[in-house]
Design a protein around this motif. Structure first.
Motif, mmCIF file in Angstrom:
data_model
loop_
_atom_site.group_PDB
_atom_site.id
_atom_site.type_symbol
_atom_site.label_atom_id
_atom_site.label_comp_id
_atom_site.label_asym_id
_atom_site.label_seq_id
_atom_site.Cartn_x
_atom_site.Cartn_y
_atom_site.Cartn_z
ATOM 1 N N PRO A 56 0.834 -1.210 -0.026
ATOM 2 C CA PRO A 56 -0.027 -0.178 0.055
ATOM 3 C C PRO A 56 0.707 1.287 0.075
ATOM 4 N N ARG A 57 2.080 1.263 0.148
ATOM 5 C CA ARG A 57 2.928 2.364 0.192
ATOM 6 C C ARG A 57 3.102 2.775 -1.397
ATOM 7 N N VAL A 58 2.731 4.139 -1.690
ATOM 8 C CA VAL A 58 2.573 4.841 -2.809
ATOM 9 C C VAL A 58 3.359 6.125 -3.064
ATOM 10 N N SER A 59 3.717 6.583 -4.195
ATOM 11 C CA SER A 59 4.262 7.912 -4.131
ATOM 12 C C SER A 59 3.527 8.481 -5.471
ATOM 13 N N LEU A 60 2.995 9.667 -5.377
ATOM 14 C CA LEU A 60 2.547 10.304 -6.483
ATOM 15 C C LEU A 60 3.292 11.720 -6.903
#
Length: 141
Positions: A56-60
């Motif tokens: 669930p760790r994301v970057s945007l």
């Protein structure tokens, strides 16, 4: 600073969402809708959903089009993504965020998902702030 970030995000409509699973990163250009600093993405699924289910760790990243060094604006966000299907609170919040931004009602198909990204850190870059006497890089944690 939070006000600058929220205001900037409200003026934009596309971001690049980066996910990763099994050591394989994926970056997807997606439409988003913000509520404060929280991001909602409406999606039919695909690899980004599969990746988020596993990690669930994301970057945007959200940015304006480059027109010169004195007018760069953008953010990089790292956070946790949650997926909401039809009937969930996340799904309802995503529909509401869409309706507020688009100023029209929506009824998403049952197969759609809503991804909610809650930020852990936001890095904000705005070179127009220099002319106002502020620094151009800011970090919100």
């Amino acid at each position: 600073m939070t006000g600058w970030i929220v205001e900037f995000m409200a003026t934009q409509g596309m971001c690049v969402l980066a996910t990763c699973s099994a050591g394989r990163p994926r970056a997807s250009a997606v439409e988003f809708f913000s509520e404060g600093t929280v991001i909602y993405i409406l999606t039919e699924g695909g690899q980004k959903i599969a990746n988020i289910e596993k990690n669930p760790r994301v970057s945007l990243a959200i940015h304006t089009q480059f027109t010169g060094w004195d007018s760069i604006k953008g953010i990089q966000m790292t956070g946790l993504a949650e997926i909401g299907g039809k009937g969930s609170a996340i799904f309802a919040a995503g529909e509401q965020a869409y309706e507020r931004k688009k100023k029209q009602a929506i009824r998403l198909p049952d197969f759609m998902n809503v991804v909610k990204v809650t930020p852990e850190q936001i890095e904000y870059l705005d070179t127009t702030l220099r002319a106002k006497g502020y620094g151009v890089r800011h970090v919100l944690e």
